[in-house]
Design an enzyme around this catalytic site. Structure first.
Site, PDB file in Angstrom:
ATOM      1  N   ASN A 119      -6.672   2.189 -12.801  1.00 58.68           N
ATOM      2  CA  ASN A 119      -5.640   1.300 -12.274  1.00 58.68           C
ATOM      3  C   ASN A 119      -4.259   1.879 -12.598  1.00 58.68           C
ATOM      4  OD1 ASN A 119      -4.478  -1.156 -11.219  1.00 58.68           O
ATOM      5  ND2 ASN A 119      -4.103  -1.792 -13.327  1.00 58.68           N
ATOM      6  N   GLY A 146       0.782  -1.234   0.000  1.00 57.09           N
ATOM      7  CA  GLY A 146       0.000   0.000   0.000  1.00 57.09           C
ATOM      8  C   GLY A 146       0.813   1.283   0.000  1.00 57.09           C
ATOM      9  N   SER A 147       2.020   1.244  -0.581  1.00 59.82           N
ATOM     10  CA  SER A 147       2.786   2.500  -0.615  1.00 59.82           C
ATOM     11  C   SER A 147       2.104   3.525  -1.530  1.00 59.82           C
ATOM     12  CB  SER A 147       4.234   2.256  -1.022  1.00 59.82           C
ATOM     13  OG  SER A 147       4.321   1.685  -2.297  1.00 59.82           O
ATOM     14  N   ASN A 148       1.481   3.062  -2.613  1.00 59.91           N
ATOM     15  CA  ASN A 148       0.732   4.005  -3.464  1.00 59.91           C
ATOM     16  C   ASN A 148      -0.473   4.566  -2.723  1.00 59.91           C
ATOM     17  OD1 ASN A 148       1.639   4.264  -6.486  1.00 59.91           O
ATOM     18  ND2 ASN A 148       2.072   2.154  -5.877  1.00 59.91           N
ATOM     19  N   LYS A 166     -17.264 -15.279  -6.835  1.00 58.91           N
ATOM     20  CA  LYS A 166     -16.729 -13.922  -7.040  1.00 58.91           C
ATOM     21  C   LYS A 166     -17.849 -12.892  -7.203  1.00 58.91           C
ATOM     22  CE  LYS A 166     -13.047 -11.447  -9.364  1.00 58.91           C
ATOM     23  NZ  LYS A 166     -11.847 -11.556 -10.186  1.00 58.91           N
ATOM     24  N   HIS A 221      -0.371   0.732 -13.423  1.00 58.54           N
ATOM     25  CA  HIS A 221       0.394  -0.438 -13.847  1.00 58.54           C
ATOM     26  C   HIS A 221       1.871  -0.050 -13.933  1.00 58.54           C
ATOM     27  CE1 HIS A 221       1.177  -4.276 -15.670  1.00 58.54           C
ATOM     28  NE2 HIS A 221       1.894  -3.662 -16.590  1.00 58.54           N
ATOM     29  N   MET A 270      -4.678  -6.875  -6.551  1.00 60.99           N
ATOM     30  CA  MET A 270      -4.165  -7.971  -7.362  1.00 60.99           C
ATOM     31  C   MET A 270      -5.249  -8.939  -7.855  1.00 60.99           C
ATOM     32  SD  MET A 270      -1.151  -7.001  -7.680  1.00 60.99           S
ATOM     33  CE  MET A 270      -0.352  -8.378  -8.499  1.00 60.99           C
TER      34      MET A 270
HETATM   35  C1  GRF Z   1       2.596  -1.096  -7.695  1.00 57.61           C
HETATM   36  O1  GRF Z   1       3.802  -1.243  -8.379  1.00 57.61           O
HETATM   37  C2  GRF Z   1       1.444  -1.066  -8.660  1.00 57.61           C
HETATM   38  O2  GRF Z   1       1.743  -0.451  -9.872  1.00 57.61           O
HETATM   39  C3  GRF Z   1       1.192  -2.527  -8.883  1.00 57.61           C
HETATM   40  O3  GRF Z   1       1.362  -3.113  -7.619  1.00 57.61           O
HETATM   41  C4  GRF Z   1       2.293  -2.340  -6.858  1.00 57.61           C
HETATM   42  C5  GRF Z   1       1.666  -2.017  -5.546  1.00 57.61           C
HETATM   43  O4  GRF Z   1       2.580  -1.503  -4.614  1.00 57.61           O
HETATM   44  N1  GRF Z   1      -0.097  -2.743  -9.504  1.00 57.61           N
HETATM   45  P1  GRF Z   1       2.049  -0.846  -3.272  1.00 57.61           P
HETATM   46  O5  GRF Z   1       1.129  -1.859  -2.594  1.00 57.61           O
HETATM   47  O6  GRF Z   1       1.322   0.414  -3.621  1.00 57.61           O
HETATM   48  O7  GRF Z   1       3.264  -0.583  -2.439  1.00 57.61           O
END
Ligand code: GRF
Length: 184
Positions: free
Chosen positions: A101, A13-15, A59, A103, A84
């Site tokens: 999303n 979850g760094s993003n 699902k 990527h 994911m």
């Molecule tokens: C990121 O590189 C994103 O682009 C990909 O998964 C990673 C997630 O990283 N889909 P984080 O959980 O945000 O650290």
């Protein structure tokens, strides 16, 4: 009217953290109860919901529960950030055109779950980061914005990966701002 967002993430979850530090996030959803992103949400005082596909019969039921949450919170935009799972027909039917999303490659180059690893192994001299609308394919939706990231001669996988992540942390906020998401 500013857009209300929810962020979906499966792991670290760094993003999510970068987004939540600058923008109002209505809630975080994780498909893993013990993901570190849930802890990040608690530390940032962002409401967090976590439940797992295996807790449902199928699902469609799992995604129905997600749609209920989105409707309850009147979410305008769903931001996938390391979520994911493939978005299935139930969630797509309710929210197509309102899901984006990130990527970690320059689409359509290197789609799929291992964008960074695949790019690294291909030995290309540049990669990138892409933010796109989500459709029923895997990383095939319309591109909103993308940026190139070089692979430098001295790179190891870790340094290359770190540069990709830095580009992500810059690109996601830019796109959210352009889409009219409310800043803190
Ligand atoms: C990121 O590189 C994103 O682009 C990909 O998964 C990673 C997630 O990283 N889909 P984080 O959980 O945000 O650290």
């Amino acid at each position: 009217m500013t857009k209300k967002i929810a962020v979906f993430a499966s792991g670290s979850g760094s993003n999510f953290q970068v987004i939540a530090e600058s923008f109002e996030v209505e809630f975080l959803f994780s498909d893993h109860r013990d993901a570190y992103v849930v802890e990040r949400a608690q530390n940032l005082n962002v409401p967090a919901y976590a439940f797992e596909l295996k807790e449902f019969d199928n699902k469609a039921d799992y995604e129905e529960a997600i749609v209920d949450l989105l409707e309850e919170h009147q979410i305008d935009l769903v931001c996938l950030a390391g979520y994911m799972k493939i978005v299935g027909p139930t969630l797509l039917a309710a929210y197509e055109g309102r899901i984006i999303n990130i990527h970690p490659a320059y689409l359509p180059e290197f789609p799929g779950a291992h964008g960074i690893q695949d790019t690294w192994e291909a030995g290309v001299s540049q990669s990138g980061v892409t933010i796109h609308w989500v459709d029923s394919g895997v990383d095939t939706g319309q591109i909103i914005k993308q940026v190139r990231v070089p692979r430098l001669p001295d790179d190891c996988l870790e340094s290359f990966e770190a540069r990709i992540h830095e580009a992500e942390y810059a690109l996601y906020p830019q796109v959210l701002k352009e889409l009219g998401v409310g800043r803190k």
